[in-house]
Design a protein around this motif. Sequence first.
Motif, mmCIF file in Angstrom:
data_model
loop_
_atom_site.group_PDB
_atom_site.id
_atom_site.type_symbol
_atom_site.label_atom_id
_atom_site.label_comp_id
_atom_site.label_asym_id
_atom_site.label_seq_id
_atom_site.Cartn_x
_atom_site.Cartn_y
_atom_site.Cartn_z
ATOM 1 N N LEU A 206 -23.664 52.631 66.870
ATOM 2 C CA LEU A 206 -22.241 52.434 66.582
ATOM 3 C C LEU A 206 -21.420 53.463 67.355
ATOM 4 N N ARG B 167 -18.215 54.374 66.216
ATOM 5 C CA ARG B 167 -17.097 54.773 65.348
ATOM 6 C C ARG B 167 -16.766 56.254 65.501
ATOM 7 N N THR C 88 -7.547 53.297 62.063
ATOM 8 C CA THR C 88 -8.688 53.757 61.264
ATOM 9 C C THR C 88 -9.527 52.574 60.799
ATOM 10 N N VAL D 97 -12.038 50.716 63.508
ATOM 11 C CA VAL D 97 -13.328 51.247 63.973
ATOM 12 C C VAL D 97 -14.497 50.466 63.399
ATOM 13 N N TYR D 98 -14.266 49.765 62.274
ATOM 14 C CA TYR D 98 -15.354 49.003 61.663
ATOM 15 C C TYR D 98 -15.603 47.681 62.385
#
Length: 210
Positions: free
Chosen positions: A124, A126, A150, A153-154
Amino acid sequence: MALLLEHEFKPLPADKQIETLPFLEAVAHLPPFFDCLGTPIVYSPVKADLTGNIKKIRAVYDSNPAKFRTLQNILEVEKELHGSAWPKTGATLALMWLKRGLKFILVLLQSISDGERDEEHPNLIRVNAMKAYEIALKKYHGWMLQKLFTGSVYALPYKSDLLKALEKGKEVKEEESIEKIHQFLTRVTPVLDAIYEMYTKMNAELSYKA
């Protein structure tokens, strides 16, 4: 790293005077970087902002290439021209936001190149994206934009998918892609640092929130 290396940035000269046209021609290839991050609702506006600011600076340059030969020339001429409205105007403002978008790209890639990662989820990005956002853009964004970034990022792609996208779909070993990222950073980081330094020296940096 086809996307990042298809147009080289000129080396930073000793006097740190960055020629406007070669700089614009190099950065014009970078907005598609944001397509590689997915999440269109967040990154399409960033891409559009980057593209728009490049066009604004190019329009000023094209109006008088001799007068605006370097980026420093642009700031100096516009400071004289716009008086108290400067630096929140013209190509000076466009370059201010452009450098922040470039900073986001560079910090994200530097973080990946340095091997920074979530050890539980190593594929990932993130951690890398949040670091880039906090350093380059967060303090210039209001509460709503901060929440949007924010949350985004997922939905970011896996690191392996990002590297493949940067290679324009070619399968390349991760270490080869990381080496190309390193080459790109080596060329661009001194140029961007010089632009930030110029804004500090000329007191042209603004901190208002978008």
